[in-house]
Design a protein around this motif. Structure first.
Motif, PDB file in Angstrom:
ATOM      1  N   GLU A 278       0.827  -1.214   0.000  1.00 45.59           N
ATOM      2  CA  GLU A 278       0.000   0.000   0.000  1.00 45.59           C
ATOM      3  C   GLU A 278       0.859   1.261   0.000  1.00 45.59           C
ATOM      4  N   LYS A 279       1.974   1.249   0.715  1.00 46.01           N
ATOM      5  CA  LYS A 279       2.884   2.410   0.727  1.00 46.01           C
ATOM      6  C   LYS A 279       3.474   2.664  -0.663  1.00 46.01           C
TER       7      LYS A 279
ATOM      8  N   GLU B 220       0.852   4.260  -2.799  1.00 48.02           N
ATOM      9  CA  GLU B 220       0.718   5.676  -2.420  1.00 48.02           C
ATOM     10  C   GLU B 220       1.842   6.521  -2.999  1.00 48.02           C
TER      11      GLU B 220
END
Length: 194
Positions: free
Chosen positions: A60-61, A64
């Protein structure tokens, strides 16, 4: 101008073995793009070699940060596993050629991201009976064989790699993997003719 060569094929078609041998024979001329995955590491694998093994939070990072080139998530018998390519600063197409193992879905996204003229697909084909035997043998060698997942992948590949889907991706290079050494030489010939 560098190229990205994408090895494609159904599970147990020999992509990983061919890729390793091609990389060894073309050391210094061809560089790997190591993909990322959220699936558990298998016996004999090393983090950063076959894949970068990451958690869902780490994935997820990266999303992002906007560095994920493509991602596929499969609903496996063990839950969702994601496989993805990251523009992590290790790809320099001005100076180098690269090799990556992918799927038809990832191929399209890699071509979109890096442009079609810089991405060359190479399809590795194996008789389905031989492929199934290879897959079963490979799974037997695991500490905890997962035959349900093997069967799911085998059946999914029939749809994913249909002739129609391969044609829609403009794959012009097919290597019949009957003899490993000959297949490696054929892949090297495709890469070398550019």
């Amino acid at each position: 101008m560098g190229k990205i060569y994408v090895l494609l094929g159904k599970s147990a078609s020999g992509k990983d073995t061919i890729a390793k041998k091609v990389m060894k024979k073309m050391e210094g001329k061809l560089h790997p793009i190591v993909p990322y995955t959220t699936r558990p590491i298998r016996d004999g694998e090393e983090n950063g070699k076959q894949y970068y093994f990451v958690t869902d939070e780490e994935k997820e990072k990266l999303i992002e940060q906007g560095v994920v080139v493509e991602m596929r998530t499969y609903q496996t018998v063990n839950g969702p596993w994601s496989y993805f390519t990251v523009d992590d600063g290790n790809i320099d197409l001005e100076h180098n050629d690269y090799l990556i193992i992918g799927t038809l879905e990832s191929l399209v996204k890699i071509q979109t991201y890096f442009t079609e003229e810089r991405v060359v697909p190479i399809y590795i084909n194996v008789d389905d009976g031989d492929r199934l035997m290879r897959a079963i043998q490979r799974e037997k060698e695991e500490e905890h064989p997962n035959y349900k997942e093997l069967c799911r992948r085998f059946l999914a590949d029939e749809n994913d790699y249909s002739e129609e889907n391969r044609k829609s991706c403009n794959i012009h290079n097919t290597v019949e993997n009957v003899d490993l050494d000959q297949s490696v030489e054929k892949v090297i010939a495709i890469i070398s003719k550019r």
